[in-house]
Design a protein around this motif. Structure first.
Motif, PDB file in Angstrom:
ATOM      1  N   UNK A 111       0.824  -1.203   0.000  1.00  0.00           N
ATOM      2  CA  UNK A 111       0.000   0.000   0.000  1.00  0.00           C
ATOM      3  C   UNK A 111       0.865   1.263   0.000  1.00  0.00           C
ATOM      4  N   UNK A 112       0.198   2.403  -0.134  1.00  0.00           N
ATOM      5  CA  UNK A 112       0.907   3.686  -0.153  1.00  0.00           C
ATOM      6  C   UNK A 112       1.677   3.932   1.137  1.00  0.00           C
ATOM      7  N   UNK A 113       1.116   3.467   2.271  1.00  0.00           N
ATOM      8  CA  UNK A 113       1.768   3.691   3.550  1.00  0.00           C
ATOM      9  C   UNK A 113       2.583   2.484   4.020  1.00  0.00           C
ATOM     10  N   UNK A 114       2.900   1.585   3.090  1.00  0.00           N
ATOM     11  CA  UNK A 114       3.880   0.552   3.377  1.00  0.00           C
ATOM     12  C   UNK A 114       3.369  -0.750   3.950  1.00  0.00           C
ATOM     13  N   UNK A 115       2.069  -0.980   3.958  1.00  0.00           N
ATOM     14  CA  UNK A 115       1.538  -2.251   4.452  1.00  0.00           C
ATOM     15  C   UNK A 115       1.511  -3.286   3.327  1.00  0.00           C
ATOM     16  N   UNK A 116       1.748  -4.528   3.676  1.00  0.00           N
ATOM     17  CA  UNK A 116       1.676  -5.611   2.708  1.00  0.00           C
ATOM     18  C   UNK A 116       0.268  -6.194   2.710  1.00  0.00           C
ATOM     19  N   UNK A 117      -0.337  -6.252   1.525  1.00  0.00           N
ATOM     20  CA  UNK A 117      -1.691  -6.774   1.380  1.00  0.00           C
ATOM     21  C   UNK A 117      -1.706  -7.875   0.336  1.00  0.00           C
ATOM     22  N   UNK A 118      -2.721  -8.723   0.436  1.00  0.00           N
ATOM     23  CA  UNK A 118      -2.823  -9.891  -0.435  1.00  0.00           C
ATOM     24  C   UNK A 118      -3.867  -9.614  -1.506  1.00  0.00           C
ATOM     25  N   UNK A 119      -3.378  -9.380  -2.725  1.00  0.00           N
ATOM     26  CA  UNK A 119      -4.245  -9.082  -3.862  1.00  0.00           C
ATOM     27  C   UNK A 119      -3.445  -9.341  -5.134  1.00  0.00           C
ATOM     28  N   UNK A 120      -4.109  -9.783  -6.188  1.00  0.00           N
ATOM     29  CA  UNK A 120      -3.417 -10.157  -7.417  1.00  0.00           C
ATOM     30  C   UNK A 120      -3.126  -8.969  -8.331  1.00  0.00           C
ATOM     31  N   UNK A 121      -4.153  -8.210  -8.683  1.00  0.00           N
ATOM     32  CA  UNK A 121      -3.982  -7.126  -9.647  1.00  0.00           C
ATOM     33  C   UNK A 121      -3.267  -5.946  -8.993  1.00  0.00           C
ATOM     34  N   UNK A 122      -2.579  -5.144  -9.807  1.00  0.00           N
ATOM     35  CA  UNK A 122      -1.992  -3.919  -9.249  1.00  0.00           C
ATOM     36  C   UNK A 122      -3.046  -2.829  -9.094  1.00  0.00           C
ATOM     37  N   UNK A 123      -4.266  -3.098  -9.564  1.00  0.00           N
ATOM     38  CA  UNK A 123      -5.397  -2.198  -9.383  1.00  0.00           C
ATOM     39  C   UNK A 123      -6.449  -2.885  -8.515  1.00  0.00           C
TER      40      UNK A 123
END
Length: 289
Positions: free
Chosen positions: A71-83
């Motif tokens: 994310x913008x504030x540096x958190x790691x998230x689980x998602x495939x698309x960059x959108x």
């Protein structure tokens, strides 16, 4: 097919000695290719959500695959698309934020989004999990993880950040490193970086390098994981003929196979694992229970 019969017999004799990743194959104690639930059991629940992980667990699937971005504030998230557009309601919640790139939203903003309704009303309100939440659910379910670093060129330093979180969550201990974790990417540079930072981590390169180039990858990756449509028995044998950085033969995990006939064809090439949106279909096709 003779080679697979030999492998199955050997596994039956030696038992746990040939459990992944100790032997030349990634097969479990049935001698069959490992079945990996792609983005969780994503044919039956919204991809990369905790619901998809749980659905895989309910089907008795031990391995799940996921995608990690930042994310913008540096958190790691689980998602495939960059959108965020395809698999959340970001377009409705933030109509003025097109093209809704993951890297342009904070973790708190992403946590507001519905990541389930697009799949079906039963999953309304499902969220994009953080990597920490995802790891804890996989751990809770006693599952194993094939973790893909997605679009690393967008997120400088994501390899080190991912490894730090894995370590904080207990995923870099000897038990996880031996049999429960593989980190992969389409980026050879990213895979190499993971190997350099934490040599004990098993790695995978996503792609189908030319046979002549395979030896270069063997210096930093433990498996080469191609699209199923690019496979041949000869190519798989060429991969298996090389040893990776941990001194064991390279492995092959083929993706994304969702029908029984193709699963049997791919297994006949001698692959070590099959990545699938329909893990129950593939498991049944390969003779698993």
């Amino acid at each position: 097919m003779h080679a697979r019969a030999v492998a199955a017999t050997t596994t039956a004799v030696l038992g746990t000695a040939l459990l992944f990743p100790g032997g030349a194959r990634a097969a479990d104690d049935t001698g069959l290719p490992v079945v990996v639930a792609h983005r969780g059991a994503s044919a039956y629940a919204p991809e990369n959500t905790l619901a998809a992980v749980d659905r895989a667990a309910a089907l008795g699937i031990r391995w799940v695959e996921n995608d990690v971005q930042r994310t913008r504030d540096g958190a790691l998230v689980v998602i495939h698309d960059d959108s965020l557009q395809r698999t959340t309601d970001a377009e409705q919640v933030f109509p003025d934020r097109a093209p809704w790139k993951v890297k342009d939203f904070t973790a708190a903003e992403i946590a507001r989004l519905d990541a389930g309704s697009w799949f079906g009303p039963a999953y309304a309100g499902a969220r994009v999990p953080t990597l920490q939440q995802y790891l804890r659910r996989v751990e809770h379910n006693h599952q194993k993880l094939l973790l893909e670093i997605k679009n690393p060129e967008l997120y400088p330093g994501i390899e080190q950040q991912t490894l730090k979180l894995l370590g904080n969550e207990g995923w870099l201990d000897s038990r996880h490193l031996a049999s429960r974790l593989i980190v992969q990417s389409f980026s050879a540079g990213s895979v190499r970086t993971v190997h350099q930072l934490k040599p004990g981590v098993r790695t995978g390169f996503l792609g189908t390098p030319a046979t002549a180039d395979l030896s270069r990858y063997a210096a930093f990756t433990d498996s080469i994981n191609p699209s199923h449509g690019s496979l041949s028995g000869g190519w798989v044998s060429a991969v298996h003929s090389l040893s990776g950085p941990h001194g064991r033969p390279l492995r092959v995990f083929a993706w994304t196979v969702d029908d029984a006939a193709r699963a049997r064809t791919v297994a006949g090439y001698g692959v070590d694992g099959v990545i699938t949106n329909k893990p129950d279909v593939v498991r049944k096709a390969l003779g698993g229970s």
